[in-house]
Design a protein around this motif. Structure first.
Motif, short mmCIF file in Angstrom:
data_model
loop_
_atom_site.label_atom_id
_atom_site.label_comp_id
_atom_site.label_asym_id
_atom_site.label_seq_id
_atom_site.Cartn_x
_atom_site.Cartn_y
_atom_site.Cartn_z
N GLU A 92 0.82 -1.22 0.00
CA GLU A 92 0.00 0.00 0.00
C GLU A 92 0.86 1.26 0.00
O GLU A 92 0.41 2.30 -0.48
N GLU A 93 2.07 1.17 0.53
CA GLU A 93 2.99 2.32 0.56
C GLU A 93 3.86 2.39 -0.69
O GLU A 93 4.72 3.26 -0.81
N GLY A 94 3.68 1.44 -1.62
CA GLY A 94 4.40 1.47 -2.88
C GLY A 94 5.78 0.83 -2.86
O GLY A 94 6.57 1.03 -3.79
N CYS A 95 6.09 0.06 -1.81
CA CYS A 95 7.41 -0.57 -1.75
C CYS A 95 7.31 -2.05 -1.39
O CYS A 95 8.21 -2.61 -0.76
N HIS A 120 2.46 -8.17 -7.50
CA HIS A 120 3.84 -8.23 -7.03
C HIS A 120 4.51 -9.55 -7.38
O HIS A 120 5.65 -9.81 -6.95
#
Length: 126
Positions: A92-95, A120
């Motif tokens: 959700e944080e892009g990492c 992913h």
């Protein structure tokens, strides 16, 4: 502690995640789980520099060795059975790190939607 059925998120047999370093709640190389695995260490994640930095930032340093606990510390490219909630948080944080779907336990689906895992997904190994 009784292991749940070793089934992956695609409905097949759960593949090994990593034996070097040895991973899993049971330290059996698989992302097996059981009722006592409150963290749901079910996502077979492929570490990235970005994810390791993020994990350390949010309070779970996976890169520093802890010899007393036989933990070698992880580096980019290592595979590790990650807590489903931490994976989802990072995604959700892009990492979010890469994911081996064949080695990710179906119980991860209780926390992470299949579409997030698929987004992913690492290329299948040959």
């Amino acid at each position: 502690m009784e292991k749940e059925a070793a089934v992956n998120v695609m409905g097949g047999a759960l593949a090994a995640c990593s034996n070097d370093p040895k991973t899993g709640f049971f330290r059996d190389g698989h992302c097996n789980t059981c009722a006592e695995d409150h963290g749901s260490h079910t996502v077979c994640a492929i570490m990235t520099v970005e994810f390791l930095a993020y994990s350390k930032y949010v309070g779970n340093d996976l890169s520093t060795p802890l010899p007393a606990f036989f933990f070698p510390g992880l580096k980019a490219g290592d595979r590790w059975c990650l807590c489903a909630t931490r994976f989802l948080q990072a995604a959700e944080e892009g990492c979010g790190p890469g994911v081996d779907l064949e080695a990710t336990h179906r119980r991860a689906l209780e926390v992470v939607p299949i579409k997030v895992l698929q987004a992913h997904a690492a290329p299948a190994s040959t």
